[in-house]
Every structure is written in C-alpha cells, then in structure tokens.
Design a protein around this motif. Structure first.
Motif, short mmCIF file in Angstrom:
data_model
loop_
_atom_site.label_atom_id
_atom_site.label_comp_id
_atom_site.label_asym_id
_atom_site.label_seq_id
_atom_site.Cartn_x
_atom_site.Cartn_y
_atom_site.Cartn_z
N ILE A 619 66.17 51.30 122.84
CA ILE A 619 66.18 52.22 123.97
C ILE A 619 67.46 52.01 124.75
N ASP A 620 68.19 53.16 124.92
CA ASP A 620 69.51 53.07 125.57
C ASP A 620 70.37 51.95 124.99
N ASP A 621 70.57 52.04 123.67
CA ASP A 621 71.45 51.11 122.98
C ASP A 621 71.01 49.66 123.10
N GLU A 622 69.79 49.46 123.50
CA GLU A 622 69.32 48.06 123.56
C GLU A 622 68.19 47.88 122.55
N TRP A 623 68.38 46.90 121.62
CA TRP A 623 67.39 46.68 120.58
C TRP A 623 66.15 46.02 121.17
N LYS A 624 65.01 46.66 120.98
CA LYS A 624 63.80 46.17 121.64
C LYS A 624 62.93 45.31 120.73
N GLY A 625 63.05 45.57 119.44
CA GLY A 625 62.17 44.85 118.50
C GLY A 625 61.71 45.83 117.43
N TYR A 626 60.68 45.49 116.71
CA TYR A 626 60.26 46.42 115.64
C TYR A 626 58.74 46.42 115.47
N PHE A 627 58.27 47.55 114.99
CA PHE A 627 56.87 47.65 114.60
C PHE A 627 56.75 47.15 113.17
N GLU A 628 55.76 46.31 112.95
CA GLU A 628 55.51 45.85 111.58
C GLU A 628 54.15 46.38 111.17
N MET A 629 54.08 46.98 109.98
CA MET A 629 52.81 47.54 109.53
C MET A 629 52.46 46.95 108.19
N LYS A 630 51.42 46.16 108.17
CA LYS A 630 50.98 45.73 106.84
C LYS A 630 49.50 46.05 106.67
N SER A 631 49.19 46.37 105.45
CA SER A 631 47.82 46.82 105.20
C SER A 631 46.86 45.70 105.61
N GLN A 632 45.74 46.11 106.18
CA GLN A 632 44.85 45.16 106.82
C GLN A 632 43.73 44.77 105.86
N TYR A 633 43.45 43.50 105.77
CA TYR A 633 42.38 43.05 104.88
C TYR A 633 41.03 43.26 105.53
N ARG A 634 40.03 43.53 104.71
CA ARG A 634 38.68 43.69 105.25
C ARG A 634 38.16 42.35 105.74
N SER A 635 37.26 42.41 106.69
CA SER A 635 36.76 41.16 107.28
C SER A 635 35.95 40.38 106.23
N GLY A 636 36.02 39.09 106.30
CA GLY A 636 35.19 38.24 105.44
C GLY A 636 35.70 38.10 104.03
N ILE A 637 36.83 38.76 103.73
CA ILE A 637 37.35 38.70 102.36
C ILE A 637 37.60 37.26 101.94
N THR A 638 38.31 36.54 102.83
CA THR A 638 38.73 35.18 102.48
C THR A 638 37.55 34.37 101.99
N SER A 639 36.52 34.28 102.84
CA SER A 639 35.39 33.42 102.49
C SER A 639 34.70 33.97 101.23
N LEU A 640 34.60 35.28 101.15
CA LEU A 640 33.94 35.87 99.98
C LEU A 640 34.63 35.40 98.70
N LEU A 641 35.95 35.60 98.66
CA LEU A 641 36.67 35.27 97.44
C LEU A 641 36.52 33.78 97.12
N LYS A 642 36.54 32.98 98.17
CA LYS A 642 36.35 31.53 97.92
C LYS A 642 35.02 31.31 97.22
N LYS A 643 33.96 31.88 97.82
CA LYS A 643 32.61 31.67 97.26
C LYS A 643 32.55 32.16 95.83
N LEU A 644 33.08 33.38 95.61
CA LEU A 644 33.00 33.97 94.27
C LEU A 644 33.70 33.07 93.25
N LYS A 645 34.87 32.53 93.67
CA LYS A 645 35.67 31.74 92.72
C LYS A 645 34.82 30.65 92.08
N THR A 646 33.87 30.11 92.84
CA THR A 646 33.12 28.96 92.32
C THR A 646 32.24 29.35 91.14
#
Lengths: 815, 733, 58
Positions: A619-646
């Motif tokens: 804004i007005d030649d001043e760098w403010k930062g950036y928007f980062e967009m990464k696809s969002q993981y569904r809730s509980g995925i982490t624990s689910l995959l751990k459990k399934l792996k076993t």
C-alpha cells in the motif's frame, strides 16, 4: 486471524438466520443479510405467506451467492421439457423436481402453498425425505420456466441433472413387499386364532369334529394367498438358483415352506391332523420383515450416479450473429460456440476462443489450483470455469468428451461389475441344505420300518424344523441396525449387503484434494506483517474487482467487511491488481509485480512461490506482507491416520502436485504417497493392490476417484453436503465424520461377528427342533412355539447387541 | 383449477364440547351416587328409580356413550375436516348426529331408571333405542366417509384411519349384539341363549372398549399430541404399523371376559393369547405418543393440554398392559368378579378417555374462541384433582378387589371356607368403597373447575362459528391413463384367484358357522326345562331391577366356589336363558344355585329388608316389590316372543300362560301365608305382587340339573295336557 | 357366527389395507406428519417458537 473478530456486533438474518455483517439491510423491524433474502421476504409478505416464518425460525435459504443470474431459457425448449416432465396433456403438466434446499417444516409449507405465488400451479406436494416437490400446473396459465424461476427466486432452486431424466415414474418398489407382509400378517394372526384350540386339544379341552373341519378349511383359505402371493419371491429365487445348479439360502427356506404347506394340506385333507398353517404363515411373515429390512436404503441419496449427473442440462451458446440462447447440452455439436460463466461447468471438450481463462479441474483431476488456459488451448469437459466467463467452441460432443471416456472404462460397464462377495449366509447355505436333506433322509429311512406314513411325517418334520428362518433373519436384522447406526454417525451405506465387504478391509487408500483437505475453503492467513481493518477493507475492495480465483478467495475470506470505493482499477493478467482506494495506491499480486510497480525490493524467499498460493500486498509503495493460502486439512485427520496405520496399510493417491509431500509423509508410511495421478492411474493402483489380494477401502470425493472407488472393494465418497453430487460408490461419508473412519471399520467387523453368534443361536434352536423331529414327535404346538420363538429371539438378540456394541464403541446408537 | 375456499363448522364442535362436559359431570355424579349407596345402602332412601341396580347401567351408559361418545364426536368433528382440508360433507347430518345422539342419551336417562333394560352390559338400552342408535351412527358414518371422499388432502392421516375403524366395527358390533325379538314396546329377548348370548355379549363388550373407548381416542391422540406440542409425531411409520397391527388383532380378543365360565375352553384360550399379543401394538402407540414430546418436557410442565395428554397416554399404556395380564387364566381367577376390574376400567375411563377429553377441551375451546385459555393455573389445579382423584379411586379398588377375592378363596386347615359368610368379605372392603368415593369426588371437583375455566375462556373470546381455510382440490393428472383397481387386480391372475377363493370360502363359512356353533357346541341337558310364565315374569323383574349388576349366576369350577355356592355351572343349563344373566361382578354372592336354598319367606323378608335376614348387608331394600303388582297383560306376548327365539313352549301355550302364572303365584302366596307372612309391616302379601314372581324365579335357579323335576307340574295347563303332551308339543315346534 | 362377522370385518380392513398401499398412501411416511402442523394460519405474534428453533435436517 478469523473474520469474526473483524465484524462489530452479530445479528442474524430474519430470513435465513445467517449472521449479518454490519452492512446488513433493514426492512421495518427485520434485518437481512443480503438483498436476496430481503427480496424473498417481501415477496412472501406481499402474498400473506408470513406463516413461513412462524412454523420455524429463520427457515430461509441464504441468498448471498446470488442465484439470480441463473438462466432457465432452456426450460422452454420442447425437447428438454419432454425429457424432464413426468406427465403432460393438453392443459396440465406434472413434474417432480429435486430441491436440495428443502430442510424444514416451513419449506414444506411454502412449497405446498406455491399456488399463492403462481395461480397456474394446480397442485404441489413435497416428499420431505426425498427432497422432492411434485408439481402440477396448467401450462396455459404458466410455464415450466416461470415456475422454476419462481422457485429459484424464493431460494428453492430445483436441481436439473442429465441423469435424473432417466428416473421417471419410479413408484416405491417395496409397495408389493408391504402388501405381501400385510397378507402374511393377516393370515398369521387369524390362523393363530383358529389353530390355538388345537394346541390344547387332547389336554383339557377337546374340540368337536365340526369345528376342526371348519377351522381346517378356514386355515387353508387363509394360507393359500400366503403361499401364492407372500412367499412367491423366495420360491422363485430358489427355483432360479437350482436351475443354475447353485444353492442359495432361499432353497432350504423354500423347502421348509413347501414342506410346511404340503404337510398341513395333507393332514387337513385327510383329517389326520390340523396342520402347521400357523407356523407356515408365521414363518413367511417373519421372513418378509427381514426382507423389508434388507431392501432398506437411503431414499434421498443416490449411490450410483455417473458423470451425467455431474453435467448441467443446458449450456449458453452463441449463434453466428452473436445471439445468446441456452440449449440442452445434448444439442452440442462440433464448433458449437459456448459461453461458460463463472462457476459453470464445461459440458464438452472445447477450444478456448477467449484470450485466456481459469479452469478448476479439481473434481476431475484432483489438481487443487485452477489452471490458466490460453487462447486456442483445449479445455476438457467437467472443468469448472472460475473468474471471467469464457467463450469456447466445442471440439467434441458430450458423449465423446474426456469426461465420458472416464466412464467407458471397463470397471463401469455392468458386465465386469466387481464380483459380489458371497455373503456368509450364502456361503454356508449349500452345506446347510445338504446336511438338512441327509438328516431328513436318514430319519425318514430309520422310521421306514414303522410304516411309510410315519417316515414321511418325520422326513417333512425335519425339513420344517430345519427351515433356516432364524438364519435368514439374523443377517438383515444385524446389518439393518448397523446401517442405521452408521447413518446416525454420518456414514450412509448403500445397502446392508455391502457392509460385509467393509468389514474385510485390509488397506485404506485416500485421495487428497477434497478428501483429506477441503477443496471449498482454503486456509488463508496474512503473514509477515499487519493490516489494520481499514487496510483489510481496501484489499477486499480491490480484490472484489477481480475475478481471479485467488482474489475471490481473499474476498470471501474478508466476507464480512464492508467495501470502499475503488478507482483506477487495473488487472495485469497473471501478475496482479492495482487500484486507488481513498487516495491510497493498493497493489496486490506476485513479488515480481510489486517490484516492477514499486521500486521497493521484496525479499522473494517469503512464502513458496511455486505453490502459486501467495499474494503480496503493498500500500502506497510500502510492502505490507502477503496472504498465504494452503488447502486446509479436515479435523481429526492426524489422529485418524495414526490409528489406521496400526491395523491397516494406508496410502495416499492424489491428482494434485506434491506441494505438501513432506507434510503428508509424516502421516503415511514411506513410499505410500503418489502424486499427480490421472484417474486411470488411481484405478490401476487399486487393481495392483488387489492382485496382491488385499481388500481395499478407497476414500475419495471427485470424479477423478470414481474409477478407483468403483474398483475398490469398498468405495466411500466423501462430501460436505450429502445431497450434492458424489461419484458412484458403496457409501457416502459426511465430511465431518471422516475422523470416525477407523471405528466404522471395526464396527462393521463386530457386526459380522454378531451375525456369526446369532447363527450359533439359531443352530441351537434347529438342533432342539430336530431332536423332536427325528424322534417323530413334532406336534404342531412344538412347531408353533419353536418357530416364532427362534425368529423373535434372533431379531431381539441381533438388534440389541448391535446397538450396545455401537454404544460401547462411542458411536451414536440411538437417535 | 383454482384454489378453493371453505369453512370449518365450529358450531357443531362447540355443541359437542358442551354436551361432553355436561353429560360427563352428570355421569360422574351418578357414579358418585351409586358409590355412596354401597357405603350407605339407604342413601336417597329406597326409591325404585334411584335404586343401585337401575342407576349403575345409567352410570356406565352415561360415561361411555354420553361422555366419551360426545367426546369422540367432538374430536372427530374438529380434526377430520382440518385433516381432509374440507368442510363436513353435510352440516345438516352433523346436526342430526348431534341432536339424535342427545335424544338417545335422554331416552336412556328416562328408560333405565324406569327399569327398562336388557341386562346386557353397555347395551342395556331396549330395542327401539337400539334402532335409533343404529340410524344415528350410520348418519355419522355417512357424513364422515363423504367428507373423506370429498377431501382436498390426498393422504389420509393415520388419525382418520382410526376414525374409520371405529365407525365400521362399532356399527357391526352394535347390530350383531342387538339382534333381539321385541315382546312389547319396551321389552325384548335376544335371539341368542346362554353361552352363545354370553359369547356375543362379551365379544361386543370387549370390542366396545376396543373400538369405542380406544381406537377413536388413539386417533384423537395422533392428532392432538402433535398439534399441542407443535411437532410431528415421533415416528409416523410406527403409527401406521400401530394401526394395522391393532386392527388385525383387536377384533379377536373378546372371549377373555368369560375365562373359567362355561364357555368352551378353546375359545377362552385363544382369547387369552390374542389379548396377550395386543401388548405390542398398544405400547408401540403409547411410546410413539410420549416420544413425540421428548425434548419438550419443559413445555409439558406448563401446558395443561400436554399434561392431560401425557397422563392419558400413560394410563393407556398401563391399562393395555393390565388388560392382557387380566386375561391370563390364573390372574383372571382372582380378579374376575371382584372390584379389581372396576379399578381397571376406571383407570382407563378417568385418565385415558377423561384425560384426552379434557386435553381436547382445553385445546379446542381457546382456538374456536380465538383467545387464550382463561387460566392455565386453574387448568393445572384441575389436572391434579383429576390425577389424584383417579389414583384415590383406582388403588383402593385394586386393594379391595384382591383382598375380597382372596378371602373368597381362603380355606381353613380343616379344609372348610375361612369366610363362609359372604358378608364378612363385604364388610372387609367397605373402607375401600369409602376411599373410592373420595377419589371420585376429587375427580368431579376437578371437572367442575374446568367448566368454570372453559366458561371464562369462552366469555373472554369471540366465537368463530365458521373458520375459513383454503386448499386446492385433488386432481389426478394421470387420471385417464390409470386403470381401474379391479382391472389392475385382474391383471395379476394369481392373486386375484387367491383373493376370490378366500372371499368365497369365507362366505360359505359364515353361512355354515352359526349352525355349527348352536348344534355342536352347547350340550343340552335333558332335565333342563323352560321357565314357567311366573318365573319368566320373575326373571324379567330380576332384569328390570338390575340384580345382575351385583349378583353373578355363574359358578366357576374352583373348589372355593363349589364349596360356597354348590356345583359349578354347566353350559347346558343356560340353553333357555334369553338373555344370559351370568353377571360380571359379585358385590353380592352368586345366585346360580339359589333355588331351594332358603324358604320363600326368607326371600320375602330379605327383599323387604335385607338386614333383617343378613345383618350388615349393603344390599338395598326393595319394598316396592311387595306393593307393586306384576305385569300380567303382556305375559302371553313374552311367552310367544321367547318361543320365537327357540324356547320350546308348545304352540298356543301363550293362551294357557296367564292361568299357569296365576296358579303358581297363588300356591306361593299360600305357602307364605301359611308360614305366617300374610302381612309384612302393614303390607298385605297378595299373589299378584312382583315379589311372588321374583321368589318363583329365585327358587327355580339352578335346580333343574339336580333331578328330573317338571316345573309345569301342578299347573293348570299341565293338568289339562299332562307333561307328556307338553313334551310332544315342544317337539313338533 | 361371531367368527364369521369378525372375519368379515377383518377382511374389510384387509381390503382397505390393500387399497391404501396400492394407492401409494404410504409411499411417503414422513411429510404427512409435518403437514398436519400447519392448517390454521398462524402469525408470528401468537405461537410458541420455543421448541421449533431446532430444524430437523431430515
């Protein structure tokens, strides 16, 4: 930073109950989130339909994403009409419309009072469970298009899909089944009445001749329809099985049925006894209950959709002199010039005429980011145009497009349907039948010396008592209640017969985009800097001018913020946006863009450019930062995959780039991650695993997974809205319930175990009964007690244990 | 086709509402009166029209047909048009229905106390009224069915199904049970005798409960619970299953009312089974009703309508559980004839029927007066009065019933009855009777409160005689293309043949059964003879005074009963009993073996003042039997009528009847005079008095089986003809 | 006699049952239960919203 913090105080829309931002619209005392909602409310009040708001609170459907611009001209096209209406004569038209929006009592009320908005409508009735509105209107007074547009404006947009055309005049199939059950139940009840005295005959009461004869006739009269009508399908299927030299469970059942009826008929006719008509009718009655449960499925869900249901009914075309009109997609020929707008689907492969456009192939390929197409490049059917509407000329017809080819793959043609797993019951029934027959024979022979009469009695007695009705009931009752429990927890399974294959799963294969991640909403954050609310508003206002997918994401992220006036807006294709907001210059785009426009140097290491999901802001030649967009993981995925792996070997096959490889590899075992897979590759991958006789559970969401889903032993289609399109599959899983996956599998296994137990139970009954039978002392009373007793106790045992198991596993067992 | 506007007739609804509450309170008060009479036999003095035996039928009829009956119409006339989206087919028929029904009730209020009564429980009204009932009921039916026919809502809501079932079955039941041959304008004899009559009567009796007090109220439940709670029924599918299973089973469960009576064992047994099978559907219905309110209990706490509905449905559940239990032989052996049954039926009547009815009144009144209920507080007060009243009623009855019944059965170590004197067992439970009266009073107070509350509600509002509504007519667009139902049926040959086969067989069977039943089922006993004219007159007095309300004539095959009353009753002994008089309640002892037990003089004194022979008896005195003279004019007509229903009086015997009657009366009077009973406290005992006939009848009870006596011996006719001749005439008849 | 009549009545109902199922009375076993809730035109002012906030999603 969540958008909620930005909004001042929260208020809900009088119409749709969604929270309104501070720019909410007021109409006398009511608040609305958007013009759309206000409009609908006005329409309703002008036609004194306020009751709509009384039956439920804020029953409406949000009008934010405006449907207004939807086009329904094609509903005037005779060929289209002919295809979609149920019935039509010179004056009136009847059509059943699928309206996913139906969700409460108010909806039903409004739609059934629709005639107050359009006099032409002569009849309208809703089937709530099917989300179906059946309309009859006088097409002299109004037209299909008018009605649909009306529905659309009040927020109940009917969904027209190519595939719904095929399913017309479908009357609920189980009607006949209910009739059969009714007849059986009726006969059962009444015969029971007449036979009861006989049970006690000989003991304290004796029934004189006249009566037993008369009751005998009566019993035959009542049992006859049960044999001819109610039990027909068992006999038929048994006969069919025998003709093919196979033996299914219906064979021993039919044997029992016939033995029962024949023997009873004989006894009554010869006056040697009173027969077992009560047991006979009772047996059929209980069997039919089982059959009804077996047929159970979810009316409003479609499990066997093909690509057709993904395609729209119509497309906007431009004729030679640039006249727009919308026609049925079936009319697309080569060189038809199609105008595809933002969020519309490309119905057929085509060559782009506009200089460029963005196409979102995520549903087809799994590629999460929209691809840029330059002039004259090819666009494929099934892609969704995002941003500017694009003009293109078809290169193929719908029937021969890319999307269609997907379906011409072997797995989809019925001939090579994946071999139905033979159910437990079917597996044992041949052995069962043989045993029964041998026992019967043996017993018969044993008694032969004491006279053919007696030996025949014993023979039939064995067939009667061994009739595996308990066996036939345990499966439907267990899996039937399992089915309900699954659905209460968000997994809608096609039918009870596939649950068994779920229980056998050894490997679990996931798709990424839309499955592990949510394709609809990306996780957006503003990194490496701060923006004031004012600045956020500026950014939003600028992005609002652009149709670039990323800009749109930012806009939706800042949804609740009010806009500012923007001038000198310019968009440099594939670079960025530039505009002046309230005297300040706002620049949004890639690093290079910012550097070119403003002298300043932005350290390029920020963010991961390759991911193409980084947007810098100055804004007005001043760098403010950036928007980062990464696809969002569904809730509980982490624990689910751990459990399934076993317990299972897990895989990920994504059509997307390997952008998030390292992140994902933490959840999955090494070298079990595949990226950039074409649908065919996915399918082959599954095949490969199966060749190493693994049982595959595939979880996917898009058309790109359709093949794999079909190929796998149990395919689950994931969706955030169960009534929206899902590729054909064995079950539809509600996005929220993905984290329960592991429990679902083990619950399926437990259910199967329950069936086995109940088999044991019914076996005991059979043995008890047989001991009576072979010793030649099976009185009608014993039969009449044993038979219902076994059936009922099996029903109770199975359904109760199933529910309890579910409860113990922490699943929702009761509603 | 355009939208149609139509009106709901609230006027008729209001009328029935008022009738309901009015007759309700009337019925309750009569109930209270007879309850008090059981504690103070001389309460209201000994006036024929107000004697217990005549008021009890009035009470039952008032409560069942006046209170519940009007309540049913109230509910149907309100809900049916709204469910059908159509006004009632004919407001005229509605009016006829209303006034006709009230006329019937009034005629009952007149005839029953005057002693015109058939002795058949819940069917006491005499034949002319029976005919009117049939007509009015059919009118109601036509009006209802035509409304359904002309409906604008395609789907028939489950409540409507219950209404239809009610109409059809009650019609059949009433007609079948009331087939009777008139003797005089207000006297008739049923065509069935003894066992068969009993069977028919209780088939009716049970189904009257099933289809008059249950199905219509279930329909009402299925309409008003969702409406009052403003949420759909818990499971509509379940309600449909509920209806059909109930319908397919209920019709059969009649005979359990006659367990351990002379009814053939097989019939009793199957009655039992079927009533047991009824628990399932009934409870399905109850749960469906209650679960509808899950999550809304906070509202149940405030809303009186919901409160009454809940308590009603719960009571239904309890009663329908109790019923089948009672039909189990051993339970029945204890409960039958005792006050337990009285408790059982009042649980249903007060809370199930009463509860739902008051719920309707509290729901509908504000609606049709476009206002709010005057005072929810008062309504809640009423609720507690009603509930507590019912509890105070039911519990003592259970307690008393079991106590007394066990006392009847108790033997000493020596193997003789512990309480040989029936009166002891009565004295024992009088406190319970007192408590019951308290309970009843509470309930009535509650009802009175509701009247006030409803009155104020009405006053505060503006009555809407006709409520407007709009709907579109049903049109079947595919009409022309659809084939007719029979064509559809014919197109499925197998089923069609099967169905027709059934129908034909049934037809044949219906032809065949009656004979089968009559001929083969009731073994005749040679020594059993028809009643003499005097005994017939006596029997009719017995009926008129409603003796059968307190005295059974059916000794069950239990040692305790044979010890107490004598040899147990045989089916064959009742072949000439038109109607049967087995009774269903033993407030007093069984009378089947009364004949010859006491001298005539004992009966004379006993009827004049029971306490003179049985100190502490709660039986009312019947002084008027000593003063009123019997009806001799119509004896010939009655004999003729009895012959026409199968009693083997010789052709033309009616001419000799009067002579025989006089002669027999004369001899009894003689006997009394010789015994020194010329005058009983100032009353001349003459042979023309009712008491003589009654004595004759009582002395005849159950004696035939003892030996080959000829009741006609020594009567003029037999002097002329001789017994042999009499027999001959009987044969060629 | 009785059995005859009972059976006849029972048959009448069996017939009705057939009609009901055939004519599709029971094809939709949910919507009717919602439909009976809205016969008289309510107005926002006088009616209990307390329990119908929760929309049943099927």
């Amino acid at each position: 930073m969540s958008s909620k913090i930005l909004t001042s105080e929260l208020t809900v829309c009088y119409h749709c109950g969604e929270e309104c931002s501070s720019d909410a619209i007021k109409l006398d005392d009511k608040l609305f989130c958007c013009e759309g909602c206000k409009l609908v409310c006005q329409i309703l009040e002008d036609n004194d339909l306020e009751t709509y708001y009384c039956l439920e609170d804020q029953p409406g459907i949000s009008q934010r994403e405006t449907r207004a611009n939807k086009r329904f001209e094609y509903l005037e096209d005779e060929t289209v009409i002919e295809e979609i209406v149920d019935f039509r004569n010179e004056s009136s038209t009847t059509i059943s419309l699928y309206i996913p929006g139906i969700h409460c009592t108010s909806c039903v009320w409004l739609l059934e009072n629709i005639y107050k908005l359009d006099q032409g409508v002569t009849q309208s009735s809703v089937n709530f469970l099917k989300r179906e509105l059946s309309l009859t209107f006088n097409h002299k007074q109004t037209s299909l298009r008018q009605v649909v547009e009306l529905l659309n404006t009040i927020g109940y947009e009917p969904e027209f899909r190519l595939d719904r055309l095929d399913k017309k005049f479908k009357t609920s199939p189980d009607r006949r089944l209910w009739l059969k059950l009714g007849v059986a139940g009726f006969a059962f009840g009444n015969i029971m009445l007449f036979s009861f005295p006989d049970y006690l005959a000989g003991s304290s009461y004796d029934l004189d001749g006249a009566f037993s004869v008369f009751f005998g006739i009566l019993n035959i009269a009542l049992a006859l329809p049960v044999l001819l009508f109610s039990s027909s399908e068992y006999l038929k299927s048994a006969w069919a099985a025998i003709k093919q030299g196979g033996i299914n469970l219906d064979v021993p059942i039919s044997l029992g049925i016939l033995a029962l009826f024949g023997r009873s008929l004989f006894e009554i006719a010869t006056g040697t006894g009173t027969g077992y008509m009560d047991s006979f009718t009772g047996l059929v009655f209980f069997l039919l209950i089982g059959r009804i449960i077996q047929k159970k499925t979810f009316e409003r869900l479609a499990f066997d959709r093909d690509y057709k249901s993904y395609l729209p009914l119509s497309v906007t075309i431009l004729d030679s002199n640039g006249e727009e009109s919308s026609v049925s997609v079936k009319k697309i020929r080569e060189d038809t010039r199609m105008l595809i707008r933002n969020q519309e689907l490309i119905p057929a492969d085509a060559r782009l005429l506009s200089e460029q456009c963005f196409v979102d192939y995520s549903f087809i390929t799994g590629e999460s980011e929209p691809v840029k197409i330059e002039e004259n490049e090819t666009v494929y059917a099934g892609g969704r145009v995002v941003g500017q509407s694009a003009l293109m000329s078809a290169t193929k017809e719908v029937s021969s497009s890319y999307l269609t080819k997907l379906w011409n793959n072997a797995v989809f043609n019925p001939a090579s349907q994946k071999d139905k797993i033979t159910s437990l019951a079917d597996k044992i029934s041949p052995h069962f039948t043989l045993t029964v027959l041998t026992v019967a024979m043996a017993a018969g022979l044993w008694w032969l010396p004491t006279g053919s009469e007696q030996s025949i009695n014993v023979f039939t007695a064995v067939l009667i008592i061994a009739c595996p009705c308990a066996l036939a009931l345990s499966t439907p009752f267990t899996l039937g209640s399992a089915l309900n429990i699954f659905s209460r927890n968000g997994l809608y399974i096609k039918g009870i017969d596939v649950i068994e294959s779920l229980s056998r799963v050894t490997d679990v294969v996931f798709d990424k985009t839309g499955t592990l991640t949510r394709s609809d909403q990306a996780e957006i954050s503003f990194a490496e800097g701060q923006l004031t609310e004012k600045e956020y508003r500026m950014v939003k206002s600028v992005c609002k001018q652009s149709v670039h997918p990323l800009s749109q994401k930012i806009v939706s992220y800042l949804e609740t913020l009010p806009l500012l006036s923007v001038d000198h807006f310019e968009e440099q294709v594939n670079k960025g946006l530039k505009a002046n907001v309230e005297g300040k210059w706002v620049l949004i785009g890639s690093v290079s863009f910012l550097e070119e426009e403003t002298g300043l140097y932005v350290n390029g290491q920020y963010g991961n450019e390759k991911a193409g999901s980084i947007v810098h802001v100055a804004i007005d030649d001043e760098w403010k930062g950036y928007f980062e967009m990464k696809s969002q993981y569904r809730s509980g995925i982490t624990s689910l995959l751990k459990k399934l792996k076993t317990n299972f070997s897990t895989y990920l096959i994504s059509g997307d780039n390997d952008q998030q490889k390292e992140e994902l590899s933490t959840y999955f075992p090494d070298n079990s991650l595949l990226f950039n897979c074409k649908p065919q590759q996915k399918l082959d991958f599954i095949k490969e695993l199966q060749d190493r006789d693994r049982q595959i559970l595939m979880v996917g969401d898009g058309l790109n997974d359709a093949g794999a889903l079909q190929q796998s032993n149990f395919g689950i289609a994931l969706t955030d809205n169960v009534s929206s399109f899902t590729p054909s599959c064995d079950a539809i899983l509600d996005g929220g319930a993905l984290s329960l996956m592991d429990r679902f599998i083990s619950f399926a296994q437990k259910s199967i175990r329950i069936i086995i137990w109940s088999f044991g139970l019914s076996l005991i009954y059979n043995i008890v009964g047989l001991s009576f039978a072979v010793t030649g002392q099976l009185s009608p009373l014993v039969a009449a007690i044993l038979m219902p007793l076994s059936s009922i106790s099996i029903m109770i045992f199975t359904s109760v244990t199933t529910h309890l198991t579910a409860k113990r596993m922490g699943l929702v067992a009761w509603k | 086709m355009a939208v149609e506007t139509f009106k709901y007739d609230n006027e008729i609804v209001r009328k029935f509402g008022i009738a309901t509450i009015f007759w309700g309170i009337t019925g309750f008060l009569i109930g209270l009166t007879i309850a008090l009479k059981l504690i103070y036999p001389d309460f209201l003095g000994f006036i024929p029209e107000l004697s217990y035996g005549r008021l009890r039928p009035l009470h039952t009829n008032a409560v069942i047909f006046a209170f519940a009956g009007n309540a049913i119409f109230y509910g149907v006339y309100y809900s049916l048009p709204r469910l059908c989206k159509a006004s009632m087919w004919s407001n005229l028929l509605s009016k006829i229905n209303f006034w006709g029904w009230q006329a019937i009730i009034i005629s009952a209020v007149i005839t029953l106390p005057l002693g015109y009564n058939t002795s058949k429980e819940y069917a006491e009204l005499e034949w002319p009224i029976d005919i009117v009932i049939t007509i009015i009921w059919v009118i109601f039916g036509i009006n209802m069915l035509m409304t359904i026919w002309k409906r604008r809502e395609k789907h028939l809501y489950v409540a409507i199904w219950f209404y239809i079932a009610t109409f059809v079955t009650v019609a059949v039941l009433h007609v079948v049970n009331s087939i009777e041959i008139p003797a005089t304008f207000l006297k008739s004899y049923p065509v069935y005798a003894g066992v068969q009559d009993a069977l028919v009567q209780w088939w009716y009796g049970h189904n009257a409960v099933a289809f008059f007090l249950t199905t219509p109220f279930l329909g009402i439940m299925y309409y008003f619970i969702p409406k009052a709670a403003n949420r759909p029924i818990f499971s509509y599918r379940l309600s449909i299953v509920h209806f059909w299973s109930l319908i397919f089973l209920y019709i059969w469960a009649g005979p359990h009312h006659l367990l351990y009576t002379a009814l053939p064992g097989w019939a009793q047994a199957l009655g039992t089974v079927f009533s047991l099978m009824l628990i399932a559907p009934s409870w399905g219905g109850m749960l469906n009703g209650l679960l509808t309110l899950r999550g809304a209990w906070d509202r149940v706490r405030e809303d009186p309508v919901l409160k009454f509905l809940v308590v009603g449905v719960t009571a239904y559940g309890m009663a329908t559980f109790e019923g089948p239990m009672l039909s189990i032989g051993n339970v029945n052996a204890v409960a039958h004839y005792s006050d337990y049954i009285i408790g059982h039926v009042h649980l249903g009547a007060l809370l199930w029927n009463g509860g739902l009815t008051f719920a309707m009144l509290y729901y509908i009144t504000p609606k049709i007066y476009k206002t709010e209920l005057y005072s929810a507080k008062l309504a809640n007060v009423h609720f507690w009065f009603a509930t507590l009243g019912a509890i105070f009623y039911v519990i003592p009855m259970y307690w008393g019933g079991i106590t007394q019944s066990l006392m009847w059965k108790e033997f000493t170590a020596e193997g003789v009855l512990q309480y040989p004197n029936f009166l002891e067992t009565v004295q024992q439970i009088i406190p319970m009777y007192a408590l019951r009266a308290v309970g009843g009073t509470l309930f009535i107070i509650g009802a009175v409160i509701s009247v006030f509350n409803l009155w104020k509600t009405a006053a505060s509002g503006q009555f809407v005689a006709a409520e407007e509504d709009q709907a579109q007519p049903i049109i079947d667009p595919a009409a022309g293309t659809k084939e007719k139902w029979h064509r559809r049926l014919e197109s499925r040959p197998v089923q069609f043949t099967a169905l027709t086969l059934v129908v034909i067989l049934i037809g044949g069977i219906v032809e065949y059964v009656p004979t089968a039943l009559v001929d083969s089922n009731v073994p005749t006993i040679a020594s059993v003879k028809p009643y003499t004219p005097l005994e017939v007159e006596g029997r009719d007095i017995y009926i008129a005074e409603g003796c059968n309300n307190c005295h059974s004539q059916m000794i069950r095959p239990f040692r305790s009963e044979t010890e107490r009353y004598g040899e147990y009753s045989k089916a064959g002994e009742f072949v000439y009993d038109h109607p049967f008089l087995w009774g269903s309640k033993r407030t007093g002892p069984d009378l089947h073996r009364q004949g010859g037990k006491y001298p005539d003089s004992w009966h004379l004194r006993h009827m004049h003042d029971p306490t003179s022979t049985s100190p502490g008896s709660i039986m009312p005195a019947y002084p008027w039997l000593l003063t009123q003279s019997m009806d001799m004019e119509s004896i010939d007509e009655r004999i003729a009528a009895l012959r026409s229903v199968g009693v083997p009086y010789a052709k033309g015997y009616e001419e000799d009847a009067l002579a025989d009657l006089k002669a027999q009366a004369e001899s009894i009077a003689q006997g009394l005079h010789e015994a020194g009973f010329e005058v009983v406290d100032g009353i001349q005992i003459t042979s023309d008095k009712k008491i003589i006939a009654l004595i004759a009848y009582l002395q005849r009870l159950g004696v035939d089986i003892k030996g080959n006596n000829n009741p006609f011996e020594g009567l003029p006719s037999s002097q002329v003809l001789g017994t042999a001749e009499l027999e001959r005439r009987a044969e060629n008849n | 006699m009785l059995i005859g009549f009972s059976l006849l009545v029972a048959l009448i109902f069996l017939g009705l049952f057939f009609w009901a199922v055939r004519s599709g009375q029971y094809d939709d076993h949910h919507t009717p239960s919602m439909r009976i809730l809205f016969d008289e035109n309510k107005t926002k002012s006088k009616q209990e919203t307390s329990i119908n906030n929760k929309k049943d999603k099927d």
